[in-house]
Each structure stands twice: as structure tokens, then as C-alpha cells.
Design an enzyme around this catalytic site. Structure first.
Site, PDB file in Angstrom:
ATOM      1  N   ARG A  59       0.795  -1.226   0.000  1.00  0.00           N
ATOM      2  CA  ARG A  59       0.000   0.000   0.000  1.00  0.00           C
ATOM      3  C   ARG A  59       0.833   1.285   0.000  1.00  0.00           C
ATOM      4  NH1 ARG A  59      -3.597  -3.636   2.259  1.00  0.00           N
ATOM      5  NH2 ARG A  59      -1.603  -4.596   2.666  1.00  0.00           N
ATOM      6  N   THR A  60       1.748   1.367   0.955  1.00  0.00           N
ATOM      7  CA  THR A  60       2.457   2.646   1.120  1.00  0.00           C
ATOM      8  C   THR A  60       3.275   2.956  -0.126  1.00  0.00           C
ATOM      9  OG1 THR A  60       2.529   2.243   3.487  1.00  0.00           O
ATOM     10  CG2 THR A  60       4.014   3.935   2.645  1.00  0.00           C
ATOM     11  N   ARG A 109      11.424   3.545   3.707  1.00  0.00           N
ATOM     12  CA  ARG A 109      10.914   2.671   4.768  1.00  0.00           C
ATOM     13  C   ARG A 109      12.086   1.827   5.241  1.00  0.00           C
ATOM     14  NH1 ARG A 109       5.567  -1.018   4.692  1.00  0.00           N
ATOM     15  NH2 ARG A 109       4.709   1.008   5.246  1.00  0.00           N
ATOM     16  N   HIS A 137       4.964   6.376  11.346  1.00  0.00           N
ATOM     17  CA  HIS A 137       4.451   6.137   9.991  1.00  0.00           C
ATOM     18  C   HIS A 137       3.495   7.298   9.693  1.00  0.00           C
ATOM     19  CE1 HIS A 137       3.163   4.317   6.406  1.00  0.00           C
ATOM     20  NE2 HIS A 137       2.850   3.101   6.820  1.00  0.00           N
TER      21      HIS A 137
HETATM   22  C1  NCD Z   1       1.579  -0.911   8.245  1.00  0.00           C
HETATM   23  C2  NCD Z   1       3.065  -0.746   8.312  1.00  0.00           C
HETATM   24  O1  NCD Z   1       3.804  -1.214   7.449  1.00  0.00           O
HETATM   25  O2  NCD Z   1       3.477  -0.119   9.268  1.00  0.00           O
HETATM   26  N1  NCD Z   1       1.088  -1.124   6.974  1.00  0.00           N
HETATM   27  C3  NCD Z   1       0.916  -0.064   6.143  1.00  0.00           C
HETATM   28  O3  NCD Z   1       1.787   0.746   5.926  1.00  0.00           O
HETATM   29  N2  NCD Z   1      -0.304   0.061   5.600  1.00  0.00           N
HETATM   30  C4  NCD Z   1       1.058  -1.844   9.239  1.00  0.00           C
HETATM   31  C5  NCD Z   1       1.514  -3.271   9.217  1.00  0.00           C
HETATM   32  O4  NCD Z   1       2.437  -3.664   8.524  1.00  0.00           O
HETATM   33  O5  NCD Z   1       0.911  -4.036   9.956  1.00  0.00           O
END
Ligand code: NCD
Length: 302
Positions: A59-60, A109, A137
Site C-alpha cells: 500500500r504505502t 521505509r 508512519h
Molecule cells: C503498516 C506498516 O507497514 O506499518 N502497513 C501499512 O503501511 N499500511 C502496518 C503493518 O504492517 O501491519
């Protein structure tokens, strides 16, 4: 409606606390404006933005790609597993190398808490944090607050965060962001997964019944197995006590919605039949992720 007012640029977005309450509200309103408007102005034309994700992401990373391209920018995707990282190059040397290619910003990330702040000491172009370890985040918090504001029209909500909270950067950014708006945050999960104390949080409880009483939002979290050496509890016990399903959602008022940052583990923290039910805003969160990230890019890079 005219274009929302453009603020003075503040470079970098490492933590949700880099933004004031007013700045967060500007981003939310800009995101919702761009969502409604659809045809976005190519304000990133000629800009090259590197996504450097040293941890997995769907997603991100891809919603950043969508957001960058939607604003007319160019994405360069750095993939550690097929890069010189495999030959022993460090993460900061990688970023300095990429910066030398005349890029305009990084979205990163990383597993190590605090790494993006350290990198900032050496990197000249803006860095947007797409998640560092269990720490922060910020764009997830922004898209979640955008989703809540879109649904409720306000952010002084009662929000119960349920599940593995101590390993969650999402819980940190979201809690700290919402507290700026006077939200009431409750944290709920087995004692191994909740903090003993959290600045500004009114209720930390093992009881789902207590946590969901009178809430507006149930925010479920995945058990973050990749951050836990040995699971401190039995997963069957976890889902028996904390799963959000048709039965447990009744502990919350009928107007309460379910949110989750994804990825979710079906039938563990959320049941199969509720993830995409009419009570769930999970896919709206994903959609709003694109527009919230556009609003962030506009602030930080354009
Ligand atoms: C989260 C993350 O990576 O911190 N996911 C995200 O970015 N949508 C949460 C997760 O991995 O559980």
C-alpha cells in the site's frame, strides 16, 4: 471552491509531530479536495522521486507511486534485494549515491527506529518517512485522519486501537496525530501487546468490551510477527479474545466503523465476513492514501 491556500514549505516528514494541528488539517482538506477534483495539476513535473523501501510494502509504496505519477512526477524505485546492498553497501551510502543522480526527494521505509532522522543529517533533499521500525508512519496517520474526517466531519472522536500496539508505528503516529485534535484514544489488547502507560491515552485495557463501549472508530492492528522474536502468546487465544467480527463489533455502537492499516490477516484480528462489510472503511483508507500522499508531496516536494 477555489484552491486551498498553499503554506510555506516545510521540508521532510519524518514524524507526525513535525506537523502542527493546523498543518495536518490543511493536508486533510487538500487531500479531500484533490480526491473530489480528480484532475490533478502536474505540480511534480520534472521532479524525480526515489522510493527506497528496505522493508516490504504494498500500500504505502504503490500509493506513493500512484500519487507521484498523478502529480506528473517521475518515480525511481530502488529495490534493495537486487541492488548493491547485496554487495555490502550501507543504506546511507545508497541514499547518497542516489542523491548524486540529481533526484528531488526520497520516500523511505526501514526496519531501524530513527534511521530517517539520522539520514537527514547527511541528505540534502527532502525525506518522507514511509515507516521506520516500531517508531513512526506519518503518512498512514494522515490518511487515517483524512478518512475519519471525511466520514465524521470532525476528529475529536473516540477511537479504540485494538491488537498489537507496542510493535506498531501506525499506533504511535495515529495516536499522536489524533491527540492534537482532542480525540479520546483507548488501547486494547493482551498485556504483552499494550504499553503500561501512553502519554495522553485515557484507557489501556485488556477488555475488548470496555474498549469498544461508546466508540466511533475501531482501529484493528495485525500481530506484527516480523518484529517479534518469539510470540509471547498463543495466537488462538488472541483471536478468541480480540478478533473484530460480527459478534464483537456489537460491543461498539451501530455508528462505529472498522478501520485497519492493512495488510490484515483474515480471521485473526478481523473476521473474513467483516473486512469488506458496510461497517468497514478499509478500502476507503487505501483510496485516501493516494490523495493524502499527494497532499504531502505537494507540501514537501513541489
Ligand atoms: C503498516 C506498516 O507497514 O506499518 N502497513 C501499512 O503501511 N499500511 C502496518 C503493518 O504492517 O501491519
Amino acid at each position: 471552491m477555489g484552491l486551498p491556500k498553499r503554506e510555506v514549505l516545510s521540508v521532510d516528514l519524518i514524524s507526525i509531530n513535525d506537523l502542527s494541528r493546523d498543518e495536518i488539517m490543511d493536508i486533510i482538506k487538500d487531500a479531500l479536495y484533490m480526491k473530489r477534483k480528480k484532475d490533478s495539476v502536474p505540480i511534480l513535473k520534472g521532479k524525480f522521486i526515489v522510493t527506497a523501501f528496505f522493508e516490504p510494502s504494498t500500500r504505502t509504496k504503490l500509493s506513493f507511486h500512484r500519487a507521484i505519477k498523478g502529480l506528473g512526477g517521475e518515480v525511481i524505485d530502488f529495490i534493495p534485494s537486487v541492488s548493491a546492498i547485496q554487495k555490502g553497501e550501507t543504506d546511507i551510502d545508497t541514499l547518497l549515491t542516489l542523491q548524486a543522480m540529481d533526484i528531488d526527494a526520497f520516500v523511505v521505509r526501514v526496519r531501524r527506529n530513527g534511521a530517517p532522522s539520522e539520514w537527514k543529517e547527511h541528505i540534502k533533499v527532502p525525506i518522507i518517512n514511509g515507516g521506520d521500525g516500531t517508531n513512526q508512519h506519518p503518512t498512514q496517520a494522515l490518511l487515517d485522519m483524512t478518512t475519519m474526517y471525511e466520514h465524521f466531519g470532525r476528529l475529536d472522536l473516540k477511537v479504540a486501537i485494538v491488537g498489537d500496539i507496542i510493535h506498531s508505528r501506525v499506533a504511535n503516529s495515529l495516536t499522536q496525530g489524533l491527540l492534537k485534535f482532542g480525540a479520546e484514544i483507548r488501547m486494547c489488547g493482551p498485556e504483552e501487546f499494550v504499553p503500561r502507560h501512553y502519554e495522553g491515552v485515557s484507557l489501556i485495557t485488556q477488555s475488548l468490551e470496555e474498549a469498544l463501549d461508546g466508540v466511533d472508530v475501531i482501529y484493528a492492528l495485525r500481530v506484527q510477527k516480523e518484529r517479534i522474536e518469539k510470540l509471547p502468546l498463543n495466537i488462538d487465544e488472541f483471536f478468541r479474545r480480540y478478533q473484530i467480527n460480527h459478534k464483537t463489533i456489537k460491543l461498539a455502537p451501530p455508528h462505529a466503523v472498522l478501520m485497519h492499516p492493512g495488510p490484515f490477516n483474515r480471521n485473526i484480528e478481523v473476521s473474513d465476513n467483516i473486512v469488506y462489510s458496510e461497517r468497514s472503511l478499509i478500502l476507503t483508507q487505501v483510496k485516501n492514501g493516494v490523495y493524502s500522499r499527494m497532499a504531502v508531496l505537494k507540501r514537501v516536494v513541489a
